[in-house]
Write an enzyme that holds these catalytic residues in place. Structure first.
Site, PDB file in Angstrom:
ATOM      1  N   LYS A 165      -9.332   0.942  -2.071  1.00 58.45           N
ATOM      2  CA  LYS A 165      -9.542   0.481  -0.692  1.00 58.45           C
ATOM      3  C   LYS A 165     -10.908   0.902  -0.168  1.00 58.45           C
ATOM      4  O   LYS A 165     -11.285   2.074  -0.254  1.00 58.45           O
ATOM      5  CB  LYS A 165      -8.432   1.051   0.192  1.00 58.45           C
ATOM      6  N   GLU A 201       0.852  -1.191   0.000  1.00 61.02           N
ATOM      7  CA  GLU A 201       0.000   0.000   0.000  1.00 61.02           C
ATOM      8  C   GLU A 201       0.890   1.244   0.000  1.00 61.02           C
ATOM      9  O   GLU A 201       1.965   1.258   0.606  1.00 61.02           O
ATOM     10  CB  GLU A 201      -0.844  -0.060   1.265  1.00 61.02           C
ATOM     11  N   CYS A 240      -4.460  -3.599   3.456  1.00 62.15           N
ATOM     12  CA  CYS A 240      -4.188  -3.278   4.861  1.00 62.15           C
ATOM     13  C   CYS A 240      -5.386  -3.529   5.780  1.00 62.15           C
ATOM     14  O   CYS A 240      -5.671  -4.673   6.131  1.00 62.15           O
ATOM     15  CB  CYS A 240      -3.684  -1.843   4.954  1.00 62.15           C
TER      16      CYS A 240
END
Length: 259
Positions: A111, A40, A149
């Site tokens: 995300k 990320e 994440c």
């Protein structure tokens, strides 16, 4: 097949980050890997997400993604990396982009679970992805699913990727340090692998911005590789036969009674 984990120490120098990605991609390709995954925010990262992230954001056809595509093509390898993408407002997207060995864009994942936890407020500067549909793509004969994440804490996303055919989950991360955070990182990657009978490649930024410990977990929960704390790249074998065998040993997808 071999895939590679590229543990970066990204900062605010975008060109330096791109150069590190190129070096690691070259090393992975030379080692026979067909895919290399980076964390990320691979191309721009700071200890705290702030207003500089939307300021440096680019569209997916901008210079940063063009350079990532060129790196993939130059080394003949599929490349996955986190970028900061422009949106239609003053926040950016936290985006994973996959480029094939010819430089073509294979997949985009924005995300959806933003890190508004542990005193952080990612959503102040980052816009959540508009779609919750699982994002998968094929490379080297395997199907990969994309997560970022904080997504790791939401098991339903991993399950939706497995339902969509993913055999390897790429969890591209910059896992914020803190009490028991490394232990949680290791445990959650293993849990997502075991409960979905897939490989999980958790690729993380190195300390101090993150916890490091990029790893590959097999479908039985065994850690095949752990990169420790320093930046580096490592190639690891994944076996689709292992995925199929474990799914047959533990036929949870046929047995579950919810959903």
């Amino acid at each position: 097949m071999k895939i590679a984990l590229g543990q970066l120490e990204s900062g605010t120098d975008i060109q330096a980050n791109l150069a590190a990605i190129d070096r690691f991609a070259a090393s992975a390709a030379a080692d026979g890997a067909t895919l290399v995954a980076f964390p990320e925010y691979a191309t721009y990262e700071k200890k705290i997400v702030d207003a500089s992230f939307p300021a440096v954001a680019e569209p997916l056809d901008g210079p940063v993604c063009r350079e990532l595509a060129a790196t993939a093509a130059r080394h003949g390898i599929t490349l996955v990396a986190g970028v900061v993408e422009t949106s239609d407002e003053d926040r950016a997207y936290n985006t994973l982009v996959a480029f094939g060995p010819c430089g073509a864009r294979l997949a985009v994942y924005r995300k959806i679970h933003l890190f508004d936890a542990q005193g952080f407020g990612e959503s102040a500067y980052i816009k959540p992805g508009p779609s919750t549909e699982p994002v998968v793509f094929e490379a080297g004969g395997a199907v990969f699913g994309l997560m970022t994440c904080y997504d790791l804490r939401f098991p339903e996303l991993a399950r939706s990727l497995a339902d969509a055919g993913a055999q390897v989950l790429l969890v591209c991360s910059s896992w914020v340090p803190g009490t028991h955070k490394t232990e949680q990182w290791l445990a959650l990657n293993a849990a997502r692998a075991i409960e979905n009978s897939v490989y999980v490649a958790g690729v993380c930024q190195a300390p101090p911005v993150s916890v490091g410990r990029s790893l590959l977990v097999d479908p039985m929960g065994y850690v095949e590789a752990d990169l420790g704390l320093e930046p580096g790249v490592r190639s690891v074998e994944v076996s689709l036969r292992t995925v199929a065998r474990v799914k047959e040993q533990f036929p949870m997808f046929r047995q579950r009674r919810l959903g």
